[in-house]
Design a protein around this motif. Structure first.
Motif, PDB file in Angstrom:
ATOM      1  N   GLY A   1       0.715  -1.157  -0.163  1.00  0.00           N
ATOM      2  CA  GLY A   1      -0.098   0.094   0.162  1.00  0.00           C
ATOM      3  C   GLY A   1       0.843   1.406   0.004  1.00  0.00           C
ATOM      4  O   GLY A   1       0.520   2.245  -0.708  1.00  0.00           O
ATOM      5  N   VAL A   2       1.876   1.197   0.585  1.00  0.00           N
ATOM      6  CA  VAL A   2       2.763   2.356   0.901  1.00  0.00           C
ATOM      7  C   VAL A   2       3.524   2.484  -0.548  1.00  0.00           C
ATOM      8  O   VAL A   2       3.388   3.755  -1.015  1.00  0.00           O
ATOM      9  N   ARG A   3       4.004   1.696  -1.139  1.00  0.00           N
ATOM     10  CA  ARG A   3       4.437   1.800  -2.611  1.00  0.00           C
ATOM     11  C   ARG A   3       3.333   2.288  -3.514  1.00  0.00           C
ATOM     12  O   ARG A   3       3.793   3.095  -4.473  1.00  0.00           O
ATOM     13  N   GLU A   4       2.115   1.668  -3.506  1.00  0.00           N
ATOM     14  CA  GLU A   4       1.072   2.342  -4.358  1.00  0.00           C
ATOM     15  C   GLU A   4       0.859   3.679  -4.177  1.00  0.00           C
ATOM     16  O   GLU A   4       0.653   4.375  -5.084  1.00  0.00           O
ATOM     17  N   ALA A   5       0.918   4.181  -3.028  1.00  0.00           N
ATOM     18  CA  ALA A   5       0.536   5.697  -2.742  1.00  0.00           C
ATOM     19  C   ALA A   5       1.904   6.377  -3.230  1.00  0.00           C
ATOM     20  O   ALA A   5       1.376   7.621  -3.641  1.00  0.00           O
ATOM     21  N   VAL A   6       2.949   5.980  -2.957  1.00  0.00           N
ATOM     22  CA  VAL A   6       4.329   6.735  -3.433  1.00  0.00           C
ATOM     23  C   VAL A   6       4.127   7.006  -4.818  1.00  0.00           C
ATOM     24  O   VAL A   6       4.416   7.714  -5.670  1.00  0.00           O
ATOM     25  N   GLU A   7       3.846   5.828  -5.733  1.00  0.00           N
ATOM     26  CA  GLU A   7       3.922   5.595  -7.060  1.00  0.00           C
ATOM     27  C   GLU A   7       2.795   6.752  -7.756  1.00  0.00           C
ATOM     28  O   GLU A   7       2.802   7.508  -8.428  1.00  0.00           O
ATOM     29  N   ARG A   8       1.517   6.560  -6.972  1.00  0.00           N
ATOM     30  CA  ARG A   8       0.754   7.613  -7.443  1.00  0.00           C
ATOM     31  C   ARG A   8       0.953   9.162  -7.268  1.00  0.00           C
ATOM     32  O   ARG A   8       0.764   9.800  -8.033  1.00  0.00           O
ATOM     33  N   ALA A   9       1.534   9.260  -6.131  1.00  0.00           N
ATOM     34  CA  ALA A   9       2.216  10.639  -5.844  1.00  0.00           C
ATOM     35  C   ALA A   9       3.142  11.075  -6.928  1.00  0.00           C
ATOM     36  O   ALA A   9       3.424  12.296  -7.357  1.00  0.00           O
ATOM     37  N   ALA A  10       3.995  10.188  -7.180  1.00  0.00           N
ATOM     38  CA  ALA A  10       4.965  10.419  -8.166  1.00  0.00           C
ATOM     39  C   ALA A  10       4.367  10.707  -9.617  1.00  0.00           C
ATOM     40  O   ALA A  10       4.779  11.799 -10.445  1.00  0.00           O
TER      41      ALA A  10
ATOM     42  N   SER B   1       8.903  16.657  -2.207  1.00  0.00           N
ATOM     43  CA  SER B   1      10.241  17.288  -2.533  1.00  0.00           C
ATOM     44  C   SER B   1      11.496  16.068  -2.663  1.00  0.00           C
ATOM     45  O   SER B   1      12.220  16.324  -3.599  1.00  0.00           O
ATOM     46  N   ARG B   2      11.546  15.209  -1.969  1.00  0.00           N
ATOM     47  CA  ARG B   2      12.365  14.084  -2.482  1.00  0.00           C
ATOM     48  C   ARG B   2      11.978  13.340  -3.641  1.00  0.00           C
ATOM     49  O   ARG B   2      12.810  12.853  -4.293  1.00  0.00           O
ATOM     50  N   LEU B   3      10.653  13.141  -3.860  1.00  0.00           N
ATOM     51  CA  LEU B   3      10.057  12.529  -5.085  1.00  0.00           C
ATOM     52  C   LEU B   3      10.690  13.553  -6.223  1.00  0.00           C
ATOM     53  O   LEU B   3      11.162  12.976  -7.358  1.00  0.00           O
ATOM     54  N   ARG B   4      10.437  14.787  -6.440  1.00  0.00           N
ATOM     55  CA  ARG B   4      10.797  15.804  -7.298  1.00  0.00           C
ATOM     56  C   ARG B   4      12.262  15.647  -7.686  1.00  0.00           C
ATOM     57  O   ARG B   4      12.759  15.544  -8.661  1.00  0.00           O
ATOM     58  N   VAL B   5      13.303  15.540  -6.428  1.00  0.00           N
ATOM     59  CA  VAL B   5      14.545  15.499  -6.942  1.00  0.00           C
ATOM     60  C   VAL B   5      14.882  14.187  -7.480  1.00  0.00           C
ATOM     61  O   VAL B   5      15.833  14.150  -8.439  1.00  0.00           O
TER      62      VAL B   5
ATOM     63  N   GLU C   1      15.548  21.511 -13.683  1.00  0.00           N
ATOM     64  CA  GLU C   1      15.040  22.361 -12.712  1.00  0.00           C
ATOM     65  C   GLU C   1      15.222  23.809 -13.090  1.00  0.00           C
ATOM     66  O   GLU C   1      16.791  24.079 -13.578  1.00  0.00           O
ATOM     67  N   PRO C   2      14.512  24.476 -13.324  1.00  0.00           N
ATOM     68  CA  PRO C   2      14.956  26.165 -13.671  1.00  0.00           C
ATOM     69  C   PRO C   2      15.715  26.869 -12.718  1.00  0.00           C
ATOM     70  O   PRO C   2      15.297  26.587 -11.551  1.00  0.00           O
ATOM     71  N   GLN C   3      16.793  27.409 -13.369  1.00  0.00           N
ATOM     72  CA  GLN C   3      17.773  27.996 -12.657  1.00  0.00           C
ATOM     73  C   GLN C   3      17.583  29.572 -12.126  1.00  0.00           C
ATOM     74  O   GLN C   3      17.203  30.205 -13.413  1.00  0.00           O
ATOM     75  N   PRO C   4      17.787  30.360 -11.182  1.00  0.00           N
ATOM     76  CA  PRO C   4      17.168  31.398 -11.090  1.00  0.00           C
ATOM     77  C   PRO C   4      18.251  32.307 -12.096  1.00  0.00           C
ATOM     78  O   PRO C   4      19.266  31.881 -12.006  1.00  0.00           O
ATOM     79  N   SER C   5      18.062  33.584 -12.232  1.00  0.00           N
ATOM     80  CA  SER C   5      18.922  34.534 -13.205  1.00  0.00           C
ATOM     81  C   SER C   5      20.136  34.850 -12.238  1.00  0.00           C
ATOM     82  O   SER C   5      19.735  35.105 -11.029  1.00  0.00           O
ATOM     83  N   ALA C   6      21.220  34.697 -12.609  1.00  0.00           N
ATOM     84  CA  ALA C   6      22.485  35.180 -11.997  1.00  0.00           C
ATOM     85  C   ALA C   6      22.521  36.789 -12.206  1.00  0.00           C
ATOM     86  O   ALA C   6      22.491  36.943 -13.259  1.00  0.00           O
TER      87      ALA C   6
END
Length: 257
Positions: free
Chosen positions: A55-64, A129-133, A144-149
């Motif tokens: 169930g945890v795996r299913e929930a994580v995959e859905r969130a991803a 946030s961990r999923l996104r990375v 990932e868009p980088q802020p203008s320097a």
């Protein structure tokens, strides 16, 4: 130790393995976990624990999948599953069983060897946030868009007729936090280096708005890598419309008779 206590101990141990992440972005997801029970399987606490992890795996995959969809990515479920790896518990901040449906005839498990199945409903707090990375590193969300320097831009202000005018320009230049360093003062000209994220046209437009009606700024092109800005002092329209009249001649004195 009763089966219920053993399951709680195992679940607590699994949660202790999940590392805490600073600035976690948690989202609550419900999932359904099931495991097949073959002929002769006793089910019980072992099956319940396996269903919890499923169930945890299913929930994580859905969130991803939801995260990828929001980012406009077209990655397949198999690609996302491969990117996340086998240890999906590390993406879960915490989880618990909401409903223990127990053993039943197979509805979710369709393998020929499944004679029964064990099913639970779980609540999982997934760390987006961990999923996104992880998905970005796998190239499934794009870069990932980088802020203008900030960059150092040389600007030559032509037509600066007093230090007071330069001070006004310098204050407006530094209003967004970038350093302003005058490099050269000459007759009606100041060369300065400005730290900015703005494009040249945006910088000049912002300065013109900030300085108000008293000064007029106009981009006059580039001299090599130096932006040239023409500065002119505006004469108020009411002054232009009201020229100073010459003094009137005094009226002649009456002559004596």
């Amino acid at each position: 130790m009763t089966p219920t206590v053993r399951v709680c101990v195992v679940a607590s141990a699994l949660m202790a393995l999940v590392p805490s992440v600073a600035r976690a972005e948690l989202v609550r997801v419900e999932g359904v976990g099931s495991v097949p029970l073959e002929a002769g399987s006793t089910g019980g606490a072992t099956a319940r624990q396996a269903a919890l992890e499923a169930g945890v795996r299913e929930a994580v995959e859905r969130a991803a999948l939801d995260l990828a969809s929001q980012a406009g990515a077209s990655a397949s479920a198999d690609a996302i599953r491969a990117a996340l790896g086998s240890d999906l518990l590390r993406y879960a901040s915490r989880f618990r069983i909401l409903e223990d449906r127990g053993e039943r005839a197979p509805l979710l498990e369709l393998s020929a060897s499944a004679k029964r199945e064990y099913v639970v409903t779980v609540e999982v707090h997934v760390d987006r946030s961990r999923l996104r990375v992880q998905l970005q590193n796998a190239g499934l969300l794009g870069a990932e868009p980088q802020p203008s320097a900030r960059r150092a831009l040389r600007v030559a202000f032509e037509g600066v007729d007093s230090y007071r005018v330069w001070e006004r320009i310098a204050r407006a230049l530094g209003a967004r936090g970038g350093a302003v360093r005058p490099l050269e003062f000459a007759h009606r000209r100041v060369l300065a280096e400005v730290e900015t994220k703005e494009e040249a046209a945006s910088l000049v437009a912002r300065l013109g708005a900030a300085l108000g009606d008293g000064l007029e700024l106009r981009a006059a092109g580039m001299d090599g890598e130096t932006l040239v800005v023409a500065v002119a002092t505006r004469i108020p329209s009411d002054v232009e419309a009201s020229p100073v009249a010459p003094p009137s001649e005094p009226a002649p004195k009456p002559s004596a008779r």
